[in-house]
Design an enzyme around this catalytic site. Structure first.
Site, PDB file in Angstrom:
ATOM      1  N   CYS A   9       2.065  -0.184 -10.116  1.00  0.00           N
ATOM      2  CA  CYS A   9       1.531   0.483  -8.920  1.00  0.00           C
ATOM      3  C   CYS A   9       0.982  -0.627  -8.045  1.00  0.00           C
ATOM      4  O   CYS A   9       0.288  -1.532  -8.532  1.00  0.00           O
ATOM      5  CB  CYS A   9       0.416   1.456  -9.304  1.00  0.00           C
ATOM      6  SG  CYS A   9      -0.520   2.090  -7.891  1.00  0.00           S
ATOM      7  N   CYS A  69       5.550   0.716  -2.558  1.00  0.00           N
ATOM      8  CA  CYS A  69       4.873   1.738  -3.354  1.00  0.00           C
ATOM      9  C   CYS A  69       5.838   2.155  -4.461  1.00  0.00           C
ATOM     10  O   CYS A  69       6.945   2.619  -4.170  1.00  0.00           O
ATOM     11  CB  CYS A  69       4.546   2.928  -2.450  1.00  0.00           C
ATOM     12  SG  CYS A  69       3.870   4.365  -3.290  1.00  0.00           S
TER      13      CYS A  69
HETATM   14  N1  DGL Z   1       0.561   2.361  -4.391  1.00  0.00           N
HETATM   15  C1  DGL Z   1       1.292   3.374  -4.989  1.00  0.00           C
HETATM   16  C2  DGL Z   1       2.260   2.917  -6.074  1.00  0.00           C
HETATM   17  O1  DGL Z   1       2.656   1.785  -6.077  1.00  0.00           O
HETATM   18  C3  DGL Z   1       0.760   4.750  -5.195  1.00  0.00           C
HETATM   19  C4  DGL Z   1      -0.706   5.033  -5.265  1.00  0.00           C
HETATM   20  C5  DGL Z   1      -0.986   6.504  -4.979  1.00  0.00           C
HETATM   21  O2  DGL Z   1      -0.921   6.854  -3.804  1.00  0.00           O
HETATM   22  O3  DGL Z   1      -1.215   7.260  -5.943  1.00  0.00           O
HETATM   23  O4  DGL Z   1       2.674   3.663  -6.905  1.00  0.00           O
END
Ligand code: DGL
Length: 265
Positions: free
Chosen positions: A182, A70
């Site tokens: 993301c 993430c």
């Molecule tokens: N998947 C996450 C990232 O790579 C965050 C998404 C979220 O929870 O807003 O930033």
């Protein structure tokens, strides 16, 4: 011992998918903090607490390495997490560096898609400041894509109008490289590709993170010859219901089909 993967939701599966290519014989635990997704729209302090709770939970599952799959969690917590645990902790950050390297040949700008929280963070600003000598990096938050992914909405007829609306003030011809900053965004690579000129490159840090994981395990002599088993957890409990498990597996299959499209750092 297993390898832990952690994300706010199903985004981390796009990184796990790459790890499965490079390390097919490892056993994995995938933890999605679905009770608290989206991280990118919440205050940093609150999100840090969620991350620390989740990582504590994972640390109790006997893992040999943890991938913070993430970008948002990496940007606000990875340095402090590393101080607290003795297994290796890998993060993922927007692949701005390789994007800039590709600029020389194209003379076109770089557009970074990420969450609001990632784009606000000092870590991102410092990264861009240190390498963007020609002022070619721009960014845009796309929280709607996180929502789409969490509701398993991948249809282009829903996604493309959202993208067009969010990008309506950008001249898309000016961009040669899109950075998917993301982990929820690679699911939408086709839709993104559809609205940009054909020659645009779309990159994410997921391949780099998977390669890095392999390198670290090799250095530590910790490569497994297991069955490639994956256990799924959601905000502190093991996912047992067949429907959710089958949906998760379908995501990995969907990513497999797309993998020929995915370039990466
Ligand atoms: N998947 C996450 C990232 O790579 C965050 C998404 C979220 O929870 O807003 O930033």
């Amino acid at each position: 011992m297993r390898i832990g993967f952690f994300d706010s939701g199903i985004g981390g599966m796009t990184v796990l998918h790459q790890a499965l290519r490079f390390l097919p014989n490892e056993d994995y635990i995938f933890y999605a903090d679905t009770l608290h997704v989206p991280y990118g729209e919440k205050p940093k302090k609150e999100v840090r607490e969620y991350i620390f709770n989740a990582v504590d939970f994972m640390a109790n599952q006997e893992i040999k390495a943890l991938v913070i799959a993430c970008n948002t969690a990496t940007s606000i917590a990875v340095d402090d997490l590393r101080k607290n645990y003795d297994f290796p902790i890998l993060g993922i950050e927007p692949a701005v560096k390789p994007a800039i390297q590709s600029w020389a040949g194209k003379q076109k700008k770089v557009l970074v898609f990420a969450t609001n929280l990632t784009l606000r963070e000092e870590k991102f600003h410092n990264l861009v400041k240190s390498i963007d000598h020609y002022d070619i990096v721009e960014s845009v938050p796309l929280p709607g894509l996180v929502q789409f992914a969490e509701s398993f909405e991948f249809r282009e007829e829903k996604v493309i109008p959202y993208l067009k609306e969010e990008l309506s003030s950008f001249d898309l011809k000016q961009y040669g490289t899109i950075v998917l900053g993301c982990t929820h965004f690679p699911y939408f690579e086709d839709s993104i590709r559809d609205i940009f000129p054909e020659e645009v490159d779309i990159i994410s840090g997921s391949i780099g993170t998977a390669k890095n994981l392999k390198r670290i395990l090799e250095t530590r002599n910790q490569i497994n010859e297991g069955a490639g088993d994956i256990s799924f957890f959601k905000s502190g409990y093991k996912v047992e219901d067949k429907e959710t498990l089958s949906n998760y597996k379908k995501l990995l299959v969907m990513l497999d089909r797309k993998s020929s499209l995915t370039t990466g750092a």
